[in-house]
Motif scaffolding. Structure first.
Motif, PDB file in Angstrom:
ATOM      1  N   TYR A  40       0.929  -1.306  -0.034  1.00 50.53           N
ATOM      2  CA  TYR A  40      -0.057   0.088   0.121  1.00 50.53           C
ATOM      3  C   TYR A  40       0.707   1.303  -0.123  1.00 50.53           C
ATOM      4  N   TRP A  50      -2.871   7.514  -2.807  1.00 57.83           N
ATOM      5  CA  TRP A  50      -4.242   7.351  -3.593  1.00 57.83           C
ATOM      6  C   TRP A  50      -4.721   8.791  -3.318  1.00 57.83           C
ATOM      7  N   ARG A  86      -8.112   9.469  -3.186  1.00 58.77           N
ATOM      8  CA  ARG A  86      -9.022   9.322  -2.442  1.00 58.77           C
ATOM      9  C   ARG A  86      -8.577   9.511  -0.953  1.00 58.77           C
ATOM     10  N   ASP A  87      -7.901   8.665  -0.412  1.00 58.80           N
ATOM     11  CA  ASP A  87      -7.238   8.489   0.813  1.00 58.80           C
ATOM     12  C   ASP A  87      -6.642   9.770   1.230  1.00 58.80           C
ATOM     13  N   LEU A 140     -15.441   3.119  -4.913  1.00 60.54           N
ATOM     14  CA  LEU A 140     -14.119   3.379  -3.940  1.00 60.54           C
ATOM     15  C   LEU A 140     -13.415   2.271  -3.467  1.00 60.54           C
ATOM     16  N   TRP A 141     -13.904   0.850  -3.630  1.00 61.68           N
ATOM     17  CA  TRP A 141     -13.541  -0.202  -3.353  1.00 61.68           C
ATOM     18  C   TRP A 141     -12.449  -0.730  -4.384  1.00 61.68           C
ATOM     19  N   GLU A 142     -12.434  -0.053  -5.604  1.00 56.69           N
ATOM     20  CA  GLU A 142     -11.890  -0.369  -6.948  1.00 56.69           C
ATOM     21  C   GLU A 142     -11.949  -1.758  -7.384  1.00 56.69           C
ATOM     22  N   ARG A 163     -16.928  -3.806   4.663  1.00 58.88           N
ATOM     23  CA  ARG A 163     -17.235  -2.861   3.468  1.00 58.88           C
ATOM     24  C   ARG A 163     -18.574  -3.414   3.017  1.00 58.88           C
ATOM     25  N   TRP A 179     -13.741  -3.829   8.824  1.00 55.91           N
ATOM     26  CA  TRP A 179     -12.778  -2.828   8.674  1.00 55.91           C
ATOM     27  C   TRP A 179     -12.897  -1.625   9.603  1.00 55.91           C
ATOM     28  N   GLU A 230      -5.931  -2.125   8.406  1.00 52.17           N
ATOM     29  CA  GLU A 230      -7.029  -1.561   7.506  1.00 52.17           C
ATOM     30  C   GLU A 230      -8.261  -2.689   7.978  1.00 52.17           C
ATOM     31  N   LEU A 248      -2.897   2.053   8.472  1.00 52.67           N
ATOM     32  CA  LEU A 248      -3.529   2.556   7.323  1.00 52.67           C
ATOM     33  C   LEU A 248      -4.055   4.256   7.912  1.00 52.67           C
ATOM     34  N   TRP A 267      -6.136   6.172   6.635  1.00 55.39           N
ATOM     35  CA  TRP A 267      -7.459   6.478   6.573  1.00 55.39           C
ATOM     36  C   TRP A 267      -8.037   5.888   7.752  1.00 55.39           C
TER      37      TRP A 267
HETATM   38  C1  NOJ Z   1      -8.295  -0.427  -0.695  1.00 57.53           C
HETATM   39  C2  NOJ Z   1      -9.630   0.416  -0.605  1.00 57.53           C
HETATM   40  O1  NOJ Z   1     -10.812  -0.312  -0.851  1.00 57.53           O
HETATM   41  C3  NOJ Z   1      -9.687   1.677  -1.154  1.00 57.53           C
HETATM   42  O2  NOJ Z   1     -10.619   2.445  -0.883  1.00 57.53           O
HETATM   43  C4  NOJ Z   1      -8.448   2.565  -0.573  1.00 57.53           C
HETATM   44  O3  NOJ Z   1      -8.281   3.741  -1.420  1.00 57.53           O
HETATM   45  C5  NOJ Z   1      -7.161   1.557  -0.761  1.00 57.53           C
HETATM   46  N1  NOJ Z   1      -7.227   0.542  -0.254  1.00 57.53           N
HETATM   47  C6  NOJ Z   1      -5.827   2.300  -0.256  1.00 57.53           C
HETATM   48  O4  NOJ Z   1      -6.105   2.475   1.362  1.00 57.53           O
END
Ligand code: NOJ
Ligand code: NOJ
Length: 526
Positions: A42, A46, A48-49, A205-207, A392, A409, A494, A509, A511
């Motif tokens: 990781y 990112w 987003r984060d 957002l969970w990719e 999630r 999480w 996480e 993590l 976040w």
């Molecule tokens: C996985 C998560 O699903 C995603 O939302 C996040 O941006 C990345 N990990 C990095 O923390």
């Protein structure tokens, strides 16, 4: 919890910039870089984060002093042996280094595109700021929206402060009304990206899933609303008008996400990269054509929903992105909590406002929590109102390194606590609670008595007081449950192993810390 929150702030700061081997201003999602078999890589930044982390940090320095978290500031002060002004300087410098780092990232061509062709929705970069070329779920359109939302409050702060160099700083680095898309104007570029591309499919957002996602739409809408306010303040009325047109268009499709049979907002609708994008781009400033496109999008969503794309897994679509949406649409500082104008539900136009007090929102939160019933051993046979670790989504397979069985999480557990705190503050400000069919089961659970639809409790009333207290207590139970699984010095990974409670997935993590911090800040009675 104040001490733990201060600890979280310090943990966040040690995941930003040179101290963790990254370029100035870049937030590392986690220092995990596969140093052990059970740790994933990781060690990236990112969009987003990073944006969510800086939005959380605002609560330590940027909010008006009345609502700023004094305790947090003082911990940092102690850590840095500085006076109050120095904390501010420290954060302002850090924040400017974030803005500078993002200006550079925006100019890096990547697999999602470049500055003008959708590259701002690239999900992640190496910590030295270069593009990641491997396979990934891209683009992810929540990134630029969240980044705009993280930076806009600072622009307002600078406009209020009003020194000529501040105004120049805004034009050079944040938003220049005379430039549409150009290197360096971070917020303006993000707003243009969101305004142009929001209707196109992207990864969640969970990719994992390509399609149309409620979280992504909601944060896009919020970014454009805030963008329009900033544009207006900078005398860019044309841009403000354009952003507000998009806001209206997004608002128009939100009803698609309400599942009236199951009483919750679904998190997404399948789709691929084929959404009328050419037509869309060519006509984005022509209102008439826009209307047709909105209609087209609506039809497309309707169709997608009825078909449930082949490549989409079977899912209930009850997802932690829903509490996260509420958290990120509704400010956490008690002084800013929005009081709904009418009936805690839809506004005068019947629009979905996603307030924490909205019966549809509460119902969704309730169903989301219950979807984890019996799923994770560590929750034992506890009643949910005593706090569960939450994941999630129930069908998740990602165990933090690979695919097997997913775990709860930290961010999801914290986000539900935060929603309950936000609801508490909002109900208190509104002065009444109206019980509907949608919310009666939720209230029955948290009040431990049978509550019937149609009841209305008002301030001063015994039930009202009890309900307000219960919201805070339930929020606390979730945060207390999270705390059980922290390691040593308050470290949070996480995920938490569903069977034995050990930390899983990326360690430290960033976040996780940010989500704990904002939850505690949303807590009414510190
Ligand atoms: C996985 C998560 O699903 C995603 O939302 C996040 O941006 C990345 N990990 C990095 O923390
Ligand atoms: C890594 C992503 O960040 C995560 O969100 C996803 O669940 C896994 N890959 C599995 O696809």
């Amino acid at each position: 919890m104040v001490a733990e929150r201060d600890l979280a702030v310090n943990k966040i700061l040690s995941n930003i910039g040179p101290i963790v081997g990254a370029k100035d201003g870049l937030v590392v999602a986690s220092p995990s870089h596969r140093e052990r078999d059970d740790l994933p890589d990781y060690y990236f930044t990112w969009t987003r984060d990073s944006a969510l982390v800086f939005s959380a940090l605002h609560q330590v320095w940027l909010l008006p002093t009345s609502s700023r978290s004094h305790a947090s500031s003082s911990a940092i002060l102690k850590a840095n042996n500085a006076g109050p002004d120095k904390t501010f300087i420290l954060f302002e410098n850090l924040f400017r280094s974030y803005i500078a780092s993002q200006a550079t990232l925006q100019t890096i061509a990547n697999p999602s595109g470049d500055l003008r062709t959708g590259g701002l929705s690239e999900p992640k970069f190496y910590v030295n700021g270069s593009a990641f070329l491997g396979d990934w779920g891209r683009p992810q359109r929540d990134g630029p929206a969240l980044r705009a939302l993280a930076i806009i409050p600072y622009a307002h702060y600078l406009l209020d402060r009003g020194y000529p160099p501040d105004e120049q700083y805004i034009r050079d680095n944040i938003y220049d009304p005379n430039k549409i898309v150009s290197p360096g104007k971070v917020v303006k570029n993000d707003l243009e990206e969101v305004a142009q591309f929001w209707a196109e499919a992207s990864f969640d957002l969970w990719e994992e899933l390509d399609g149309y996602h409620l979280f992504t739409y909601l944060v896009s809408k919020k970014a454009l609303e805030e963008g329009a306010k900033l544009a207006t303040r900078l005398n860019d009325s044309g841009a403000a008008e354009y952003y507000l047109e998009q806001v209206e268009a997004i608002q128009g499709i939100l009803e698609q996400f309400w599942d009236g049979d199951r009483y919750y907002y679904i998190s997404g609708i399948p789709g691929q990269h084929r959404l009328a994008s050419d037509v869309f781009k060519a006509s984005h400033n022509q209102v008439e054509k826009r209307k047709n496109i909105d209609l087209e999008l609506e039809l497309e969503l309707e169709l997608a929903k009825s078909k449930r794309g082949d490549d989409w897994p079977d899912r209930e679509l009850l997802d932690c992105s829903l509490p996260l949406s509420i958290v990120h649409l509704n400010p956490s500082s008690a002084s800013e909590v929005y009081v709904s104008r009418k009936g805690q539900s839809l506004d005068e136009n019947g629009d979905h406002l996603f307030h924490p007090t909205d019966p549809r929102v509460l119902s969704t939160m309730y169903r989301y929590v219950l979807s984890f019933r019996g799923l994770y051993d560590i929750n034992g046979d506890k009643n949910w109102t005593n706090g569960w670790m939450l994941g999630r989504y129930q069908e998740d397979l990602y165990d933090g390194v690979g695919k097997s069985k997913a775990n709860p999480w930290f961010i999801c557990t914290h986000s539900i606590a935060q929603v309950f705190y936000l609801a508490q503050t909002s109900f208190e400000a509104t002065g009444f609670i109206q019980i509907s069919n949608l919310t009666a089961p939720f209230w029955s659970d948290i009040l431990h008595e049978r509550i019937t639809p149609g009841d209305r409790w008002t301030q001063g009333n015994h039930r009202f007081k009890k309900a307000i207290r219960a919201l805070g207590d339930v929020g606390d139970e979730f945060l207390e449950t999270s705390r059980v699984y922290w390691d040593g010095e308050g470290a949070m990974s996480e995920q938490v192993d569903r069977n034995n409670g050990h930390q899983r997935g990326a360690r430290d993590l960033t976040w996780s810390y940010a989500s704990f911090m904002t939850a505690v800040n949303a807590r009414g009675n510190l």
